[in-house]
Design an enzyme around this catalytic site. Structure first.
Site, PDB file in Angstrom:
ATOM      1  N   ASN A  54       0.827  -1.209   0.000  1.00 54.80           N
ATOM      2  CA  ASN A  54       0.000   0.000   0.000  1.00 54.80           C
ATOM      3  C   ASN A  54       0.860   1.257   0.000  1.00 54.80           C
ATOM      4  O   ASN A  54       0.874   2.049   0.930  1.00 54.80           O
ATOM      5  CB  ASN A  54      -0.930   0.003   1.217  1.00 54.80           C
ATOM      6  N   HIS A 113      -6.470  -9.510   4.405  1.00 53.82           N
ATOM      7  CA  HIS A 113      -6.971  -8.749   5.555  1.00 53.82           C
ATOM      8  C   HIS A 113      -8.429  -9.156   5.742  1.00 53.82           C
ATOM      9  O   HIS A 113      -9.295  -8.750   4.967  1.00 53.82           O
ATOM     10  CB  HIS A 113      -6.849  -7.255   5.251  1.00 53.82           C
ATOM     11  N   ASP A 124       2.714  -5.286  12.581  1.00 52.51           N
ATOM     12  CA  ASP A 124       1.694  -4.452  11.925  1.00 52.51           C
ATOM     13  C   ASP A 124       2.124  -2.984  11.956  1.00 52.51           C
ATOM     14  O   ASP A 124       1.318  -2.087  12.177  1.00 52.51           O
ATOM     15  CB  ASP A 124       0.319  -4.639  12.579  1.00 52.51           C
TER      16      ASP A 124
END
Lengths: 435, 314
Positions: free
Chosen positions: A105, A190, A316
């Protein structure tokens, strides 16, 4: 020893060696030569190595394989003010992480072999640790059209995923899993049903109600995971659920594993060490996706790591600048940094007696490496000397401005942690040293 | 305790949560004095003379803003109204920048309404003056709860032991949350009632009785408090239609008859007549709705005065 220095043949002697695969801790030494682990074990003492070998006494210290983090967001390319390869790898090195799988991303999205190539070159030239790109599963992570799995893999992508975005369309997911299975690249997903999550910004329940915030039900995650598992059954594709946050999902995962499906799952360090009440008075640094859940869920997740049901712990790591966080809770961006604190935060679980040290390290090293088939995450003769040396007893205080990430959105600001990385090495080169 | 010596122990009024029963009762006692003042021809006091008060409304509200404005003016403050339509927020300025900018103008009190829960808390951390929450998202609306408590107390003598049924869109209501906490602190038994899709998860943990059947919820109630249901939530998103909602959850004379004969009806306004409340009930003998508006000014004056006493040179 200074960071970056080339080491002469060096023996790290008298250390506790953690073997995450065997699940053992043994007293011994590690001999590093030419960037590789030349030898290791209890027989390696100062008298057992040839003359000219430098001896580092590691009495009271622990040597672990360098950690492998399957889920970190890096701002480069496109949002270098959030994080660069350099700053991310400094944070990683300080946290004992020697391999990062970066999420696609970015801007542009890593959905094209040329971007994979660019990322690998930039990471090689400016990074300190091993950085592997995960490529996008769909073009632009828009959830509609598959990317070039074969060419992306050939360019060096280690997985395909839309990062923090779920694939809403089951048909797209079915074909992606089929095709990825043929190519032989794992799919990471996800697991969130966006319709059920709706406007939710924290765990659905009493605390969200008291704060007047819309909640995300557990089912938003579990339904998506159940869908995915049915599609794995249909296609045989290799599948990894990126982040699990609740018990119902663990039940689904357990059944899938019992059926022998090629399914693995991860959990973030935040969900193992924090719960929804830590949000307190709208602390946006604790706004995460999936949201922090209740204490019961947290304990169930810890147990699942201890039992091996959950394969992977990730940082994360998601750097967000101040402008994205100094907002009302519902409007703030989700995400927290974690590369530098993942291991020390995880040691809380060891210190609390909830999980053994080798099991914790396994979920952060050999576990994630085997999910993606990476040659990393073990202390083995002949392997690259990617390792970290820890002092398990050293207390420290997290001071957000002192962290190496360019963004300071840590949920552990002012936390007292016990256990700290003293030195990190990548391919025999010292990338972090703390005295 | 004489009201003149009442010290409100908080720098801001951000919510009812965190207030003690003496805090609430102190504010109500002060409000009683303001009612007397408000019913005189000479309605002005000078307790906020020289003070600057800013009404900062990120969400439109004619009623609450007017109520605060009047309260400030009657106490002698200079009142400035800022609403989102003519502020720089529309140009991309953040809430915090707005707070810092306004703070530099040295106001003494800022009244804030914002569409996001927690926004007023965030703003309060960035300014030096006192902040009053005039409604933040679905979180709290403390002056509404205080004015409701004052209205009930004046009509029933006490709140202790009363049964209050709060009905309607609980999930999206800051009025409901503040009222639950406030009424429980004052000793009421609180029931909440609404269609299951408009009841927030975990609401029973407040210690309220939860109903989906309005007839059962109203049985034996001393106070029926209706909440506004926004029209966009009635088109199939949360309830099937306005007609169905009124049928099951609209307060009409028939349902009201199930409550105690002397039950009183409240609504924070603005009302959707024919949706959550029938006109004849809203305007009927049991309705306190107009009195609530009057109490609103008094309670806001009390809050402003109590906070101003804590200000430097107060």
């Amino acid at each position: 020893m200074m960071p970056g220095s080339e080491l002469p043949p060096t023996l790290f002697a008298n250390a506790q060696l953690v073997d995450p695969v065997a699940g053992t801790i043994t007293q011994g030494g590690v001999l590093v030569e030419n960037g590789l682990i030349a030898d290791l074990g209890p027989h390696l003492s100062a008298s057992a190595v040839r003359g000219g070998t430098k001896i580092e006494d590691c009495r009271g210290l622990v040597i672990i394989p360098g950690l492998v983090d399957l889920r970190a967001f890096i701002g480069e390319p496109g949002e270098e003010h959030r994080e660069t390869f350099r700053s991310a790898s400094e944070a990683a090195a300080a946290g004992g992480v020697t391999t990062i799988v970066m999420q696609p991303n970015t801007s542009p999205v890593i959905d094209d072999p040329a971007v994979v190539d660019f990322v690998l070159r930039r990471a090689r030239d400016t990074g300190l640790v091993n950085i592997h790109p995960a490529a996008a599963l769909t073009k632009g992570t828009a959830g509609k059209e598959m990317t070039e799995f074969g060419l992306l893999k050939a360019a060096g992508a280690v997985a395909v995923t839309d990062g923090d975005k779920p694939v809403r369309n089951a048909q797209v997911m079915r074909r992606a899993l089929s095709y990825a299975g043929m190519i032989g690249i794992p799919v990471i997903h996800h697991v969130e049903d966006l319709d059920l999550a709706g406007e939710g910004v924290m765990n659905e329940g009493e605390f969200a109600t008291r704060l007047g915030l819309p909640g995300v039900p557990h089912a938003a995650e579990t339904i998506m995971l159940e869908r995915d598992i049915r599609l794995v059954k249909l296609t045989g594709g290799r599948y990894h659920a990126g982040l699990i946050s609740c018990r119902e999902s663990l039940d689904v995962l357990r059944r899938a594993k019992e059926e022998g499906l090629p399914v693995t799952a991860g959990v973030s360090i935040n969900h193992l060490t924090l719960n929804e009440t830590d949000i307190g008075g709208y602390r946006t640094f604790l706004k995460l996706s999936p949201p922090l859940r209740s204490e019961e869920e947290r304990l169930a997740l810890v147990e699942a790591v201890a039992s091996g049901l959950i394969d992977v712990i990730v940082s994360d790591h998601n750097p967000q600048d101040v402008e994205q966080k100094r907002l009302p809770f519902a409007e703030a961006a989700p995400g927290a940094i974690g590369l530098e604190t993942m291991l020390s935060a995880g040691l809380r679980l060891v210190n609390a007696g909830l999980i053994s040290l080798p099991r914790l390290i396994r979920a952060m090293s050999s576990g994630p490496a085997s999910v993606l088939g990476l040659k990393a995450g073990t202390l083995a003769k002949g392997a690259p000397a990617d390792l970290a040396i820890l002092d398990l007893d050293e207390p420290w205080f997290v001071d957000a401005p002192q962290l190496r990430s360019l963004s300071k959105n840590t949920p552990f600001d002012e936390a007292k942690l016990t256990g700290r990385v003293k030195m990190t090495m990548v391919a025999g080169k010292i990338v972090h040293s703390y005295r | 305790m004489s009201n003149a010596s009442f010290i409100f122990p908080h720098p801001h009024l951000l919510g009812i949560e965190g207030l003690s029963r003496p805090d609430i009762e102190g504010l109500l006692a002060l409000a009683e004095e303001e009612i007397v003042l408000n019913r005189q021809i000479e309605k002005k006091k000078s307790s906020l003379r020289g003070r600057t008060m800013i009404n900062l409304f990120f969400e439109n509200s004619t009623r609450t803003q007017a109520s605060f404005e009047l309260a400030g003016k009657r106490l002698g403050a200079d009142v400035m109204n800022m609403s989102v339509s003519n502020s720089s927020v529309k140009k991309g300025e953040t809430l915090i920048d707005t707070a810092i900018t306004l703070n530099a103008m040295r106001p003494d009190l800022i009244i804030v309404r914002h569409h996001a829960a927690g926004a007023v808390h965030l703003l309060a951390r960035k300014v030096d003056c006192s902040v009053i929450n005039a409604g933040d998202g679905a979180h709290e609306h403390p002056t509404q709860a205080l004015l409701d408590a004052l209205t009930i107390r004046r009509n029933k003598g006490t709140i202790e032991g009363l049964t209050v049924a709060i009905c309607g869109d609980i999930a999206h209501s800051r009025v409901a949350r503040s009222n639950i906490i406030c009424l429980q602190a004052l000793g009421a038994r609180v029931r909440i009632c609404g269609p299951i899709t408009l009841l927030p998860k975990g609401v029973e943990r407040y210690g309220v009785e939860v109903f989906t059947d309005m007839r059962k919820a109203l049985k034996g109630a001393d106070i029926v408090m209706m909440l506004r249901l926004q029209r966009e939530r009635m088109n199939g998103a949360f309830v099937p239609s306005m007609q169905e909602y009124f049928h099951y959850y609209g307060l009409d004379r028939e349902k009201l008859a199930l409550a105690k004969p002397d039950a009183l009806v409240m609504h924070p306004g603005p009302m959707n007549r024919g949706v959550e409340i029938a006109s004849d009930v809203a305007d009927g003998a049991q309705s306190l709705i107009r009195e609530q508006v009057e109490m609103g000014v008094a309670v806001r004056m009390a809050v402003l005065e109590a906070l101003a006493r804590r200000l430097p040179n107060g």
